[in-house]
Motif scaffolding. Structure first.
Motif, PDB file in Angstrom:
ATOM      1  N   SER A 117     167.753  59.384  50.360  1.00  0.00           N
ATOM      2  CA  SER A 117     166.903  58.254  50.729  1.00  0.00           C
ATOM      3  C   SER A 117     166.601  58.252  52.227  1.00  0.00           C
ATOM      4  N   ILE A 118     167.399  58.991  52.983  1.00  0.00           N
ATOM      5  CA  ILE A 118     167.189  59.117  54.429  1.00  0.00           C
ATOM      6  C   ILE A 118     166.496  60.434  54.753  1.00  0.00           C
ATOM      7  N   ALA A 119     167.031  61.514  54.205  1.00  0.00           N
ATOM      8  CA  ALA A 119     166.473  62.848  54.444  1.00  0.00           C
ATOM      9  C   ALA A 119     166.472  63.605  53.125  1.00  0.00           C
ATOM     10  N   LEU A 120     165.279  63.897  52.635  1.00  0.00           N
ATOM     11  CA  LEU A 120     165.126  64.602  51.370  1.00  0.00           C
ATOM     12  C   LEU A 120     164.736  66.038  51.657  1.00  0.00           C
ATOM     13  N   VAL A 121     165.443  67.006  51.037  1.00  0.00           N
ATOM     14  CA  VAL A 121     165.123  68.413  51.247  1.00  0.00           C
ATOM     15  C   VAL A 121     164.586  69.016  49.948  1.00  0.00           C
ATOM     16  N   ASN A 122     163.490  69.748  50.070  1.00  0.00           N
ATOM     17  CA  ASN A 122     162.812  70.322  48.910  1.00  0.00           C
ATOM     18  C   ASN A 122     163.584  71.529  48.392  1.00  0.00           C
ATOM     19  N   ASN A 123     163.749  71.597  47.078  1.00  0.00           N
ATOM     20  CA  ASN A 123     164.436  72.726  46.462  1.00  0.00           C
ATOM     21  C   ASN A 123     163.540  73.403  45.426  1.00  0.00           C
ATOM     22  N   ASN A 124     162.235  73.086  45.463  1.00  0.00           N
ATOM     23  CA  ASN A 124     161.297  73.690  44.523  1.00  0.00           C
ATOM     24  C   ASN A 124     160.908  75.095  44.978  1.00  0.00           C
ATOM     25  N   ALA A 125     160.620  75.957  44.008  1.00  0.00           N
ATOM     26  CA  ALA A 125     160.283  77.349  44.301  1.00  0.00           C
ATOM     27  C   ALA A 125     159.101  77.434  45.250  1.00  0.00           C
ATOM     28  N   GLY A 126     159.261  78.232  46.293  1.00  0.00           N
ATOM     29  CA  GLY A 126     158.206  78.433  47.266  1.00  0.00           C
ATOM     30  C   GLY A 126     158.206  77.428  48.398  1.00  0.00           C
ATOM     31  N   ARG A 127     158.972  76.334  48.262  1.00  0.00           N
ATOM     32  CA  ARG A 127     158.982  75.287  49.292  1.00  0.00           C
ATOM     33  C   ARG A 127     160.402  74.881  49.668  1.00  0.00           C
ATOM     34  N   GLN A 128     161.370  75.754  49.388  1.00  0.00           N
ATOM     35  CA  GLN A 128     162.758  75.452  49.712  1.00  0.00           C
ATOM     36  C   GLN A 128     162.923  75.224  51.208  1.00  0.00           C
ATOM     37  N   GLY A 129     163.761  74.257  51.529  1.00  0.00           N
ATOM     38  CA  GLY A 129     164.090  73.992  52.927  1.00  0.00           C
ATOM     39  C   GLY A 129     163.152  73.036  53.633  1.00  0.00           C
ATOM     40  N   GLU A 130     162.103  72.531  52.954  1.00  0.00           N
ATOM     41  CA  GLU A 130     161.226  71.534  53.572  1.00  0.00           C
ATOM     42  C   GLU A 130     161.974  70.199  53.615  1.00  0.00           C
ATOM     43  N   LEU A 131     162.127  69.657  54.811  1.00  0.00           N
ATOM     44  CA  LEU A 131     162.890  68.427  55.005  1.00  0.00           C
ATOM     45  C   LEU A 131     161.944  67.275  55.304  1.00  0.00           C
ATOM     46  N   TYR A 132     162.138  66.137  54.602  1.00  0.00           N
ATOM     47  CA  TYR A 132     161.314  64.949  54.788  1.00  0.00           C
ATOM     48  C   TYR A 132     162.209  63.798  55.263  1.00  0.00           C
ATOM     49  N   LEU A 133     161.854  63.183  56.384  1.00  0.00           N
ATOM     50  CA  LEU A 133     162.600  62.037  56.886  1.00  0.00           C
ATOM     51  C   LEU A 133     162.006  60.766  56.278  1.00  0.00           C
ATOM     52  N   LEU A 134     162.797  60.089  55.431  1.00  0.00           N
ATOM     53  CA  LEU A 134     162.289  58.968  54.643  1.00  0.00           C
ATOM     54  C   LEU A 134     162.798  57.605  55.106  1.00  0.00           C
TER      55      LEU A 134
END
Length: 256
Positions: free
Chosen positions: A220-237
Motif C-alpha cells: 500500500s506504500i510501495a508496490l513492485v511489479n512482478n509481471n513478465a517484462g516489467r519486473q522491478g517497476e516500483l510505484y510509490l502509492l
C-alpha cells in the motif's frame, strides 16, 4: 514536463521509445510515460503508442515531418519528428562478444547504420538466431538465454544484412546480488525502475531484473511489479517506508 529525445530524426521502418518525465516543484521527477496520452499530428508519417505498455513507442512509417505530443496531469509537451529516406548500409550487434554463466539471460541489441550517417535501434525489427540452441537460445526481441556451457554465435538479420556476436557460456556460480538504486525517495505517484545485478565467481556480472521474483512488505506504500517484462517497476502509492526484496537462483536480497 519533458519528452526525450527532444527531437527524432531517423529512417522509415524503425521505432524509437519516447519518454515523458514530469518535474515537480520540490525537484523530484516522475516517469509519466505510461500514464500519459500520446498522439502524432500525422499518423501516416509516424505513429505512437497511445497508452499502457506501448505508450510512447514511436514508429517511423514514411518520409516527412510530424509532431509527437504527450498529455499528463493537464500539461502537454511535444517533440519534432523527421522521417528520412536514408537506406541501411550496415548492421551491428551489441554486445559484440559476451561471456555468460549458464542459466542467465542477456539482452542483445541490433544497431543499424544508414546512408545519411544516422543510426537506429533495430532490435525488434531483425531476425534473431543462435548457431547452437543447446548452448543458447534467443527470442524475437533479442533476449538470449544461456542453456548449456560452450561457445556459439548470436546472429541478427535484416534486409540482406547480417551481424554476429561471439558467446561463451560458463559454469560460474552466483556470488552476490545487489539492487540498484540502494534507496528510493519521492512523491506519491512516482515510478522507479529497480535493477537486480548478479555478481559471479568468475568476476562477470549480469542484469537479473527480469528473472527475479520481486515483492514488497508494504504494497500500500510501495508496490513492485512482478509481471513478465516489467519486473522491478516500483510505484510509490502512500506515505511511509517499505522494504522491497528480490529473489533469484536460491538467494534473496532485501532493500528498504
Amino acid at each position: 514536463m519533458a519528452i526525450t529525445p527532444a527531437n527524432v530524426n531517423g529512417p522509415a521502418g524503425v521505432s524509437t521509445q519516447l519518454t515523458l518525465t514530469a518535474i515537480y516543484t520540490d525537484g523530484t521527477t516522475l516517469d509519466a510515460t505510461q500514464n500519459a496520452i500520446w498522439i502524432t499530428t500525422d499518423p501516416q508519417i509516424a505513429a505512437v503508442g497511445v497508452n499502457g505498455e506501448t505508450a510512447g513507442l514511436l514508429e517511423l512509417l514514411t518520409a516527412g515531418e510530424t509532431t509527437a505530443a504527450a498529455t499528463f496531469a493537464g500539461k502537454v509537451d511535444s517533440t519534432q519528428v523527421v522521417v528520412s529516406e536514408a537506406e541501411l548500409v550496415s548492421l551491428d550487434v551489441y554486445p559484440g562478444a559476451k561471456s555468460l554463466p549458464k542459466g542467465i539471460q542477456q539482452q542483445f541489441q541490433a544497431i543499424g547504420i544508414y546512408s545519411d550517417g544516422n543510426s537506429a535501434i533495430l532490435t525488434n525489427a531483425v531476425s534473431w538466431h543462435t548457431t547452437d540452441s543447446v548452448i543458447a537460445s534467443v527470442s524475437d526481441q533479442g533476449l538470449l538465454t544461456a542453456n548449456g556451457t560452450g561457445e556459439a554465435k548470436v546472429t541478427a538479420n535484416i534486409g540482406g544484412f547480417t551481424a554476429l556476436a561471439d558467446l561463451t557460456v560458463t559454469n560460474a556460480e552466483l556470488a552476490l546480488l545487489q539492487i540498484v538504486p540502494l534507496g528510493v525517495i519521492g512523491p506519491i505517484g512516482k515510478r522507479q525502475q529497480l535493477t537486480l545485478i548478479a555478481y559471479y565467481s568468475d568476476g562477470t556480472t549480469s542484469d537479473a531484473t527480469q528473472q527475479a521474483t520481486w515483492s514488497s512488505n508494504a504494497p500500500s506504500i510501495a508496490l513492485v511489479n512482478n509481471n513478465a517484462g516489467r519486473q522491478g517497476e516500483l510505484y510509490l502509492l502512500g506515505e511511509g517506508s517499505a522494504s522491497v526484496s528480490a529473489a533469484w537462483d536460491g538467494q534473496q536480497l532485501l532493500r528498504t
